[in-house]
Design an enzyme around this catalytic site. Structure first.
Site, mmCIF file in Angstrom:
data_model
loop_
_atom_site.group_PDB
_atom_site.id
_atom_site.type_symbol
_atom_site.label_atom_id
_atom_site.label_comp_id
_atom_site.label_asym_id
_atom_site.label_seq_id
_atom_site.Cartn_x
_atom_site.Cartn_y
_atom_site.Cartn_z
ATOM 1 N N SER A 316 0.457 5.572 -19.151
ATOM 2 C CA SER A 316 1.306 6.741 -18.911
ATOM 3 C C SER A 316 2.142 6.551 -17.646
ATOM 4 O O SER A 316 2.922 5.602 -17.557
ATOM 5 C CB SER A 316 0.436 8.000 -18.848
ATOM 6 O OG SER A 316 1.225 9.159 -18.894
ATOM 7 N N ASP A 473 3.070 11.415 -29.741
ATOM 8 C CA ASP A 473 3.327 11.295 -28.313
ATOM 9 C C ASP A 473 4.831 11.346 -28.070
ATOM 10 O O ASP A 473 5.593 10.596 -28.702
ATOM 11 C CB ASP A 473 2.748 9.964 -27.809
ATOM 12 C CG ASP A 473 2.902 9.762 -26.311
ATOM 13 O OD1 ASP A 473 3.367 10.683 -25.622
ATOM 14 O OD2 ASP A 473 2.545 8.673 -25.830
ATOM 15 N N HIS A 503 -1.196 10.879 -27.032
ATOM 16 C CA HIS A 503 -1.012 10.459 -25.644
ATOM 17 C C HIS A 503 -2.289 10.690 -24.836
ATOM 18 O O HIS A 503 -2.903 11.743 -24.909
ATOM 19 C CB HIS A 503 0.138 11.226 -24.999
ATOM 20 C CG HIS A 503 0.449 10.756 -23.616
ATOM 21 N ND1 HIS A 503 1.261 9.668 -23.373
ATOM 22 C CD2 HIS A 503 0.040 11.188 -22.399
ATOM 23 C CE1 HIS A 503 1.348 9.465 -22.074
ATOM 24 N NE2 HIS A 503 0.605 10.365 -21.456
#
Length: 533
Positions: A316, A473, A503
């Site tokens: 991320s 995501d 995600h």
């Protein structure tokens, strides 16, 4: 000394540490108190005692301690008659975690006369705090929206500076006003307090905390094996929107420990500073300094690491930092040791287009809705939440915004994405936009923040790359487009896409969040590292 905020009574000069709002106190103070937030229809306030500010619900079923001592953004939790879960729910609601700035903050009382009255602006109390942190006056004013955010980064929120004083609206979280914290600090406190692990080694892995060029890191070392001189290594940068989580939380502690065991590798987990303590580019600087320090021959020798078998990785926001650091290292002519691999897990790589097919498809997907990702970007850049809507509709990269013209060809998803991802979505390109957004936040086009916009000459220098993406995501297309651009630049790339994952799933592998999606993605990621590092 205890002071109660009253709409009609200025406080004069009252120290912040002594200031409180408490609607659960005996009369006559109760009549004079001014609650700013509600919890399940009941007012919530602050009460002071022994140098601490205590958050109370009127029936005292839940108590929270937010420390204001010594300037520390520390918080302690004390369960009263209520449950720990109720206490957490109260604090989360009070902090206004991850709320949409286009809507009123949680618990903010509606204007008198009810919402929606024609031409009736919302009522907001304004607190004026002097330069020395003392309350100067309180005025009741009418405003149509949140106050303009000023340049002070020490107290993020909705406020502005006027005549040397700071003004806050009632929709600004009370914790900002008391200068105890930012709502992201409260959320991160909740994550870390109930999840943080001390530096405890196991029989199989030696876990130590160290400082690399002023940056905290946690190092995971497997035991030495016979006839083994040097180990491979992974520098790992955790995710969390540049604002949350820690290398010391059990989720990342567990991931790095398993990586060290499975790969028989030294894993360095970087504990970079977070928003709102610092904003861009400090997170990048921390990650870059720690990585570059580790790559020094004497440091690698200290940890018995093979200089030719080092990877840099992250998930991320950590994937964002890993990609940016890798690009910067590739341009450092004086660096003798460089990463062999980079492995990016559902990375966030661009703030140029918030209407890629994955952003449109997953705009309301749990864990990371589109507006939350935009808020993370705004916080990262120390920007103004009032820009959120303009960013959402791509006003910052409209055709008439000259600064964005040269970057448009580097992020044309109609040519970078396969048809299975483009589906029937259409590009959102504004003809006229707001060039002042880029002027206010030039980091929107800074490749240290948005690695996907890097020039081809830089991409050609990147090492062999692994990118993991998830269908559910908003950031799916960031990773897919970066993989395609790297491939076009001649870099060997493995794009590992998971149709049924979301995600953040890879770190959810331990009870009570042990998801099969987490196990599946983690195993695939470690397998690739094992085969290529």
């Amino acid at each position: 000394m205890t002071a109660f905020i009253s709409p009609s009574q200025p406080l004069g000069s009252v120290e912040k540490s002594k200031l409180c709002l408490d609607t659960g106190v005996p009369a006559p103070c109760r009549q004079r108190a001014a609650p700013l937030h509600l919890w399940k229809g009941k007012p919530v306030g602050f009460a002071c005692g022994s140098g601490r500010c205590r958050l109370l619900c009127p029936r005292r079923t839940t108590q929270m301690l937010l420390s204001a001592q010594g300037g520390q953004r520390d918080a302690g939790l004390a369960a009263g008659e209520g449950s720990q879960k109720e206490a957490l729910q109260l604090l989360v609601a009070f902090a206004g975690l991850a709320h949409d700035p286009s809507r009123p903050g949680p618990g903010v009382p509606a204007a008198r006369g009810g919402p929606g009255a024609a031409g009736e602006p919302r009522r907001s109390r304004r607190f004026v705090v002097g330069a020395e942190g003392r309350v100067a006056s309180i005025a009741d004013t009418r405003v149509c929206s949140g106050l303009e955010r000023g340049p002070i980064s020490a107290v993020p929120g909705r406020y502005r500076i006027r005549e040397g004083k700071m003004e806050l609206g009632s929709d600004c979280h009370l914790i900002h006003y008391l200068r105890l914290s930012h709502h992201l600090i409260v959320l991160n406190y909740l994550i870390c307090t109930f999840d943080k692990l001390k530096s405890v080694s196991s029989e199989d892995i030696n876990i130590t905390d160290a400082i690399f060029d002023g940056v905290e890191v946690r190092v995971f070392e497997p035991p030495a094996k016979r006839d083994e001189r040097l180990k491979r290594s992974v520098v790992y940068i955790h995710g969390g929107g540049w604002a949350l989580a820690s290398a010391r939380t059990s989720l990342y502690n567990n991931l790095c420990r398993i990586m060290a065991e499975s790969l028989n590798a030294v894993v360095v987990s970087v504990e970079y500073r977070l928003v709102p303590e610092v904003c861009f580019p400090e997170q990048f600087h921390d990650a870059f300094r720690a990585t570059k320090h580790f790559l020094q021959p004497d440091v690698l020798a200290e940890y018995s690491v093979d200089p030719s078998r080092i990877a840099i990785s992250g998930d991320s926001a950590g994937g964002n930092l890993a990609a940016a650091v890798c690009q910067q290292l590739s341009k450092d002519e004086h660096l003798t040791i460089r990463p062999k691999l980079q492995a990016l897990i559902y990375p966030v790589l661009q703030a140029f287009d918030f209407n890629t097919p994955s952003y449109q498809q997953n705009m309301n997907m749990p864990v990371l809705p589109r507006y939350v990702m935009i808020n993370y970007w705004i916080d990262y850049f120390n920007g103004n939440y009032d820009l959120a809507h303009s960013l959402l509709i791509n006003n910052h990269t409209a055709l008439d915004v000259g600064q964005a013209v040269s970057f448009r060809g580097r992020l044309n998803w109609t040519s970078l994405l396969p048809s299975s991802f483009k589906k029937n979505y259409k590009p959102v390109i504004q003809t006229t936009g707001k060039a002042e957004i880029i002027q206010e936040i030039p980091a929107l086009l800074d490749v240290r923040a948005v690695p996907l916009l890097a020039e081809n000459e830089t991409l050609q220098l990147q090492p062999k790359t692994y990118i993991l993406t998830c269908e559910n995501d908003v950031l799916r297309d960031d990773g897919v487009m970066y993989a395609k651009r790297l491939e076009n630049a001649g870099v060997e790339v493995t794009l590992d896409h998971f149709d049924d994952c979301f995600h953040g799933c890879m770190i959810f592998t331990i009870w009570p969040t042990d998801f099969s999606a987490g196990i599946q993605t983690r195993n695939s990621y470690i397998k690739w590292l094992d085969e290529n590092l």
